[in-house]
Structures are given as structure tokens and as C-alpha cells.
Design a protein around this motif. Structure first.
Motif, short mmCIF file in Angstrom:
data_model
loop_
_atom_site.label_atom_id
_atom_site.label_comp_id
_atom_site.label_asym_id
_atom_site.label_seq_id
_atom_site.Cartn_x
_atom_site.Cartn_y
_atom_site.Cartn_z
N LEU A 122 20.60 -3.12 92.02
CA LEU A 122 22.04 -3.29 92.05
C LEU A 122 22.68 -2.29 93.00
O LEU A 122 22.07 -1.28 93.37
CB LEU A 122 22.63 -3.06 90.64
CG LEU A 122 22.09 -3.93 89.51
CD1 LEU A 122 22.55 -3.37 88.17
CD2 LEU A 122 22.59 -5.37 89.67
N THR A 123 23.91 -2.57 93.37
CA THR A 123 24.73 -1.62 94.11
C THR A 123 25.83 -1.12 93.17
O THR A 123 26.59 -1.93 92.61
CB THR A 123 25.36 -2.27 95.35
OG1 THR A 123 24.33 -2.71 96.23
CG2 THR A 123 26.25 -1.27 96.09
N ILE A 124 25.89 0.18 92.99
CA ILE A 124 26.80 0.78 92.02
C ILE A 124 27.96 1.45 92.74
O ILE A 124 27.76 2.25 93.65
CB ILE A 124 26.08 1.82 91.14
CG1 ILE A 124 24.82 1.21 90.49
CG2 ILE A 124 27.04 2.38 90.10
CD1 ILE A 124 25.09 0.16 89.47
N HIS A 125 29.17 1.13 92.31
CA HIS A 125 30.37 1.85 92.74
C HIS A 125 30.87 2.64 91.53
O HIS A 125 31.01 2.09 90.44
CB HIS A 125 31.46 0.88 93.21
CG HIS A 125 31.04 0.00 94.35
ND1 HIS A 125 31.31 0.33 95.66
CD2 HIS A 125 30.37 -1.18 94.37
CE1 HIS A 125 30.83 -0.62 96.45
NE2 HIS A 125 30.26 -1.55 95.70
N TYR A 126 31.16 3.92 91.71
CA TYR A 126 31.57 4.76 90.58
C TYR A 126 32.65 5.73 91.00
O TYR A 126 32.85 6.00 92.20
CB TYR A 126 30.37 5.53 90.03
CG TYR A 126 29.85 6.59 90.97
CD1 TYR A 126 30.25 7.92 90.86
CD2 TYR A 126 28.97 6.27 92.02
CE1 TYR A 126 29.79 8.89 91.74
CE2 TYR A 126 28.51 7.23 92.90
CZ TYR A 126 28.93 8.54 92.75
OH TYR A 126 28.49 9.50 93.63
N ARG A 127 33.35 6.26 90.01
CA ARG A 127 34.34 7.30 90.29
C ARG A 127 33.63 8.63 90.41
O ARG A 127 32.95 9.06 89.46
CB ARG A 127 35.38 7.37 89.17
CG ARG A 127 36.64 6.59 89.45
CD ARG A 127 37.66 6.70 88.35
NE ARG A 127 37.97 8.08 88.03
CZ ARG A 127 38.92 8.44 87.17
NH1 ARG A 127 39.63 7.51 86.56
NH2 ARG A 127 39.16 9.70 86.92
N PRO A 128 33.77 9.34 91.51
CA PRO A 128 33.04 10.60 91.70
C PRO A 128 33.34 11.64 90.62
O PRO A 128 32.46 12.42 90.26
CB PRO A 128 33.52 11.08 93.08
CG PRO A 128 33.93 9.82 93.79
CD PRO A 128 34.51 8.94 92.73
N ASP A 129 34.56 11.65 90.10
CA ASP A 129 34.92 12.65 89.09
C ASP A 129 34.56 12.21 87.68
O ASP A 129 34.63 13.02 86.74
CB ASP A 129 36.41 12.97 89.16
CG ASP A 129 37.27 11.74 88.88
OD1 ASP A 129 36.82 10.61 89.17
OD2 ASP A 129 38.38 11.91 88.35
N ASN A 130 34.15 10.95 87.52
CA ASN A 130 33.85 10.46 86.18
C ASN A 130 32.97 9.21 86.27
O ASN A 130 33.47 8.08 86.28
CB ASN A 130 35.13 10.14 85.41
CG ASN A 130 34.85 9.72 83.98
OD1 ASN A 130 33.76 9.92 83.45
ND2 ASN A 130 35.84 9.13 83.32
N PRO A 131 31.63 9.37 86.33
CA PRO A 131 30.74 8.22 86.48
C PRO A 131 30.77 7.24 85.30
O PRO A 131 30.14 6.18 85.39
CB PRO A 131 29.36 8.87 86.61
CG PRO A 131 29.62 10.26 87.08
CD PRO A 131 30.92 10.65 86.43
N VAL A 132 31.46 7.59 84.21
CA VAL A 132 31.63 6.61 83.13
C VAL A 132 32.31 5.36 83.68
O VAL A 132 32.04 4.24 83.23
CB VAL A 132 32.45 7.22 81.98
CG1 VAL A 132 32.87 6.15 80.99
CG2 VAL A 132 31.64 8.29 81.26
N VAL A 133 33.18 5.55 84.64
CA VAL A 133 33.86 4.43 85.28
C VAL A 133 33.02 3.96 86.46
O VAL A 133 32.96 4.62 87.50
CB VAL A 133 35.28 4.84 85.75
CG1 VAL A 133 35.99 3.65 86.39
CG2 VAL A 133 36.08 5.40 84.59
N PHE A 134 32.35 2.84 86.31
CA PHE A 134 31.52 2.30 87.39
C PHE A 134 31.50 0.79 87.30
O PHE A 134 31.88 0.18 86.29
CB PHE A 134 30.10 2.87 87.31
CG PHE A 134 29.25 2.27 86.23
CD1 PHE A 134 28.41 1.20 86.50
CD2 PHE A 134 29.29 2.75 84.92
CE1 PHE A 134 27.63 0.63 85.51
CE2 PHE A 134 28.52 2.18 83.93
CZ PHE A 134 27.67 1.12 84.22
N THR A 135 31.04 0.17 88.37
CA THR A 135 30.93 -1.28 88.41
C THR A 135 29.82 -1.68 89.37
O THR A 135 29.48 -0.93 90.29
CB THR A 135 32.26 -1.93 88.84
OG1 THR A 135 32.14 -3.36 88.79
CG2 THR A 135 32.63 -1.53 90.26
#
Length: 287
Positions: A237-250
Motif C-alpha cells: 500500500l501507499t500510506i499518507h499520514y500526518r507527520p505530527d500524528n500518524p494516528v491520522v493516515f489513509t
């Protein structure tokens, strides 16, 4: 006693519940207010076993310190331990709450501030009183009052919710797009079987993805919404995430944008329904 009497009793009982609840909240003695809330740190993360259950969340070892005694505790999330941890990495901070003086009765929480005010039940009691008054107004004065009783608070709620939701959506999409994608992989698929009252069974599959952020943080997380989740083990997969909070990803940035925009559109439509109901009720009453 007629139905008006029952309504009065309804309002008196719920009003007493609300007053006691608000009084306890003002005195700071509700369970939510008295609970000790600390932040724990995930020390170890166990890789989920393929085919196991996902109900209890990703197995982790967490340390936290009791502020009253200074004693440090090392605990796990085995069994019923509060909120399910669905995203984990070594070093992640996770909320923990427990009754005063009872750190062994800990519960994990993904929202440490939830329930802090202790106003949940009092506010619900006031809502039920409002529902009762709308019902009696509709019966005594005509059903258009039900439209106003529904439309006005619904409109106010929507007008309060929409600006914050739009802001959160914008910040979420910007955060997901800001860090740059990283590769990920489905390392396991969890399986849970439920049986309803009629004896029918339903099986759910939860893929578990692993990815490493640009700063070297190894993240393990549940990921729902993949095509063919049951057969997704080993999928790259290719993961996009928030650098300050990897809980938020897609795993689908474009799909995330469409979903969030769709939520805003639905919120606007719901707001318009409330406005239409209130206006229709006012016109019918005036006519």
C-alpha cells in the motif's frame, strides 16, 4: 392522573436528575471529574497474529506514573481495559484514567478529556424534558409545533457544528498531504465472528497495516475500507499520514477528500432540513 399529569411527573423527575447532576458537576464530585487522568507511553507493540480476533485492539505494553504516589506502573491492554487501541507505535502517548487511589483499575482512553465535565447525564435529562414539552405542545396546539420544536434546535446544532467540521476537514486533508507518502503492507487480517439472536452468523475481517514514517517510527494499525479485506494479507500500500500524528493516515488520499467533502455536504443538507422544518412550522402556525 391524566397524561398531562404524567408529563409533569416526567419533567419533575428528570428535572431533579438534571439539578443533582449539575450540582455534582459544579462541586466537582462526579465520577468523570474525580477520575485521575494521566498519559502513558507505549513501550512495546506486539504484531497481531493473522486470523486472531481484533476486538481487544493491538496488544501493547504501556508505562504510566501515578501522580499521587510517584509510583510507575507497567500494564497491558489485555481484556476489558477501556478504549480499543487500533493504532500503535513505541513511544506513542495514550490516555489512561482510573478512580483516585486505584491505579490498578486503569482504563485506556483515546480521548483523555472525554467525560471530564460530568455533564453527560444531566444534559440528556434536559433533552428528554425538552422532548416531552415538544410532544405536549404538538398535541395541545397542533402538529406544526413539532416542526418548530424539531427544526429550531436542529438548525442551531447544525450551525454550530458545520464551521468546526469544515475547518477540521481542511486541516486533516492538508496534514495528510503534507508529509509525503511512505510504503506500507498488510501484515495480517483479523477475523471476528458474531452470532445474533436468530443464530445467524456474521464474519468481519480487519486488515492490519504496518508502515514506517519518514522519521523512523514503526506504526502498526487497523485499516478498514480496503477492497477484499479477507484476502488482503501481503498487499502493498501507499500510506499518507500526518507527520505530527500518524494516528491520522489513509491509503487513499483522493478517496479521503471525497469522503470528507461528502460529510460536509451531508451536514449542509441536514442544516437545510432543520431550517425548512422550522420555517414550515412557523408558516402553518401563522396561517
Amino acid at each position: 392522573m391524566g397524561w398531562h399529569g404524567y408529563l409533569a411527573l416526567w419533567c419533575v423527575v428528570l428535572g431533579a436528575v438534571a439539578l443533582v447532576g449539575y450540582g455534582r458537576s459544579m462541586a466537582g464530585v462526579t465520577r468523570g471529574q474525580r477520575a485521575v487522568r494521566v498519559m502513558g507511553r507505549i513501550e512495546r507493540v506486539a504484531e497481531p497474529r493473522h486470523g486472531s480476533s481484533g476486538r481487544e485492539g493491538i496488544a501493547v505494553v504501556v508505562t504510566f506514573r501515578d501522580p499521587a504516589t510517584g509510583q510507575e506502573f507497567t500494564v497491558t491492554n489485555d481484556g476489558e481495559c477501556g478504549d480499543r487501541i487500533s493504532t500503535a507505535w513505541p513511544g506513542r502517548e495514550i490516555g489512561i484514567r482510573y478512580p483516585p487511589g486505584r491505579p490498578h483499575a486503569y482504563r485506556f482512553t483515546t480521548d483523555p478529556d472525554a467525560g471530564r465535565s460530568g455533564l453527560g447525564w444531566p444534559n440528556f435529562a434536559v433533552f428528554l424534558i425538552y422532548v416531552g414539552l415538544v410532544v405536549v405542545a404538538s398535541i395541545d396546539w397542533g402538529w406544526p409545533w413539532a416542526l418548530i420544536g424539531f427544526g429550531v434546535p436542529w438548525t442551531l446544532l447544525g450551525a454550530t457544528y458545520l464551521p468546526g467540521a469544515a475547518r477540521d476537514t481542511r486541516l486533516r486533508i492538508e496534514g495528510l498531504a503534507s508529509g509525503g507518502p511512505v510504503p506500507g503492507r498488510v501484515i495480517a487480517v483479523l477475523k471476528d465472528v458474531t452470532v445474533d439472536e436468530d443464530g445467524d452468523t456474521a464474519t468481519s475481517h480487519t486488515p492490519v497495516v504496518a508502515f514506517t514514517t519518514h522519521d523512523g517510527t514503526a506504526v502498526t494499525a487497523y485499516r478498514e475500507g480496503l477492497r477484499d479485506p479477507a484476502g488482503s494479507r501481503g498487499l502493498d500500500l501507499t500510506i499518507h499520514y500526518r507527520p505530527d500524528n500518524p494516528v491520522v493516515f489513509t491509503t487513499d488520499l483522493a478517496g479521503e477528500e471525497r469522503s470528507r467533502v461528502g460529510e460536509i455536504v451531508f451536514g449542509v443538507a441536514a442544516l437545510l432540513v432543520g431550517v425548512a422544518a422550522a420555517v414550515a412550522g412557523g408558516i402553518l402556525i401563522a396561517g
